[in-house]
Design a protein around this motif. Sequence first.
Motif, short mmCIF file in Angstrom:
data_model
loop_
_atom_site.label_atom_id
_atom_site.label_comp_id
_atom_site.label_asym_id
_atom_site.label_seq_id
_atom_site.Cartn_x
_atom_site.Cartn_y
_atom_site.Cartn_z
N LYS A 197 -10.45 4.82 5.73
CA LYS A 197 -9.47 3.64 5.09
C LYS A 197 -10.25 3.29 3.85
O LYS A 197 -9.36 2.81 2.92
CB LYS A 197 -9.56 2.60 6.35
CG LYS A 197 -8.72 1.61 6.13
CD LYS A 197 -8.63 0.52 7.27
CE LYS A 197 -7.72 -0.21 7.15
NZ LYS A 197 -7.70 -1.18 8.50
N GLU A 252 -0.47 9.60 7.90
CA GLU A 252 -0.22 10.65 7.02
C GLU A 252 -1.43 11.44 6.77
O GLU A 252 -1.45 12.73 6.92
CB GLU A 252 0.28 10.45 5.79
CG GLU A 252 1.82 9.62 5.80
CD GLU A 252 2.52 9.36 4.65
OE1 GLU A 252 3.69 9.44 4.63
OE2 GLU A 252 1.72 8.74 3.74
N ARG A 303 5.65 4.04 -2.88
CA ARG A 303 5.37 5.41 -3.47
C ARG A 303 6.05 5.32 -4.82
O ARG A 303 5.71 6.45 -5.63
CB ARG A 303 5.92 6.44 -2.85
CG ARG A 303 5.28 6.66 -1.26
CD ARG A 303 5.99 7.60 -0.54
NE ARG A 303 5.65 7.54 0.75
CZ ARG A 303 4.61 7.58 1.55
NH1 ARG A 303 3.69 8.26 0.93
NH2 ARG A 303 4.34 7.41 2.61
N ALA A 330 0.77 -1.23 0.10
CA ALA A 330 0.01 0.09 -0.01
C ALA A 330 0.61 1.29 -0.08
O ALA A 330 0.29 2.16 -0.70
CB ALA A 330 -0.95 0.05 1.31
N ASN A 331 1.79 1.31 0.74
CA ASN A 331 2.81 2.47 0.92
C ASN A 331 3.93 2.60 -0.33
O ASN A 331 4.80 3.25 0.06
CB ASN A 331 3.16 2.84 2.20
CG ASN A 331 4.22 1.97 2.79
OD1 ASN A 331 4.34 0.80 2.13
ND2 ASN A 331 4.50 1.96 3.86
N GLU A 376 -4.62 -4.20 3.87
CA GLU A 376 -3.31 -3.66 3.68
C GLU A 376 -2.85 -2.23 4.40
O GLU A 376 -1.87 -2.13 4.48
CB GLU A 376 -2.92 -3.58 2.18
CG GLU A 376 -3.17 -4.97 1.37
CD GLU A 376 -2.44 -4.85 -0.09
OE1 GLU A 376 -1.60 -4.25 -0.23
OE2 GLU A 376 -3.25 -5.40 -0.71
N LEU A 377 -3.63 -1.41 4.75
CA LEU A 377 -3.48 -0.29 5.14
C LEU A 377 -3.49 -0.60 6.84
O LEU A 377 -4.44 -0.96 7.31
CB LEU A 377 -4.44 0.74 4.92
CG LEU A 377 -4.97 1.18 3.43
CD1 LEU A 377 -6.01 1.90 3.28
CD2 LEU A 377 -3.48 1.77 3.01
N THR A 378 -2.29 0.00 7.47
CA THR A 378 -2.35 -0.02 8.75
C THR A 378 -3.03 1.28 9.46
O THR A 378 -3.01 2.34 9.16
CB THR A 378 -0.94 0.29 9.13
OG1 THR A 378 0.05 -0.81 8.69
CG2 THR A 378 -0.64 0.26 10.75
N TYR A 401 0.00 8.17 1.36
CA TYR A 401 -0.35 7.04 1.20
C TYR A 401 -0.83 6.23 2.39
O TYR A 401 -1.26 5.01 2.35
CB TYR A 401 0.70 6.05 0.42
CG TYR A 401 0.70 6.24 -1.10
CD1 TYR A 401 0.11 7.49 -1.52
CD2 TYR A 401 1.56 5.53 -1.91
CE1 TYR A 401 0.33 7.65 -2.82
CE2 TYR A 401 1.69 5.91 -3.18
CZ TYR A 401 1.20 6.94 -3.65
OH TYR A 401 1.28 7.13 -5.05
N THR A 402 -0.52 6.70 3.75
CA THR A 402 -0.94 5.92 4.71
C THR A 402 -2.03 6.65 5.55
O THR A 402 -2.12 7.87 5.58
CB THR A 402 0.63 5.61 5.78
OG1 THR A 402 0.82 7.09 6.09
CG2 THR A 402 1.51 4.96 4.95
#
Length: 108
Positions: free
Chosen positions: A68, A46, A5, A2-3, A81-83, A42-43
């Motif tokens: 999310k 952030e 870049r 996911a992150n 997949e995202l924290t 991307y997170t």
Amino acid sequence: MANDRSRDIGPFTEQPDDDMIICRCEEVTKGEIRRAVHEGMYTIPEIRRYLRCGMGLCQGQTCAKLVKGIVARELKVSPAELTPATSRAPMRPMEMHILAKEEEDGTI
């Protein structure tokens, strides 16, 4: 991932529902979240720091899943997949004299 870049997620294109409020506490719209992703955030932490979504009175209790989902769709990944951002209990500011009175009354 996911992150990552280095991958291209394409240009930001406006959608008809971009003015929909997602985070009511901080009045953050779907379009603002989508644009932030396309600007390189991307997170979830952030996005949270940049837009303050999830940092209002409810601490993300009402918008975290929506944010999310929007970020995952823009990145074309699974939400799993995202924290997630760190959750905190909703709190309200309180004046100290109120706490002192409760302690004197024995109600704490």
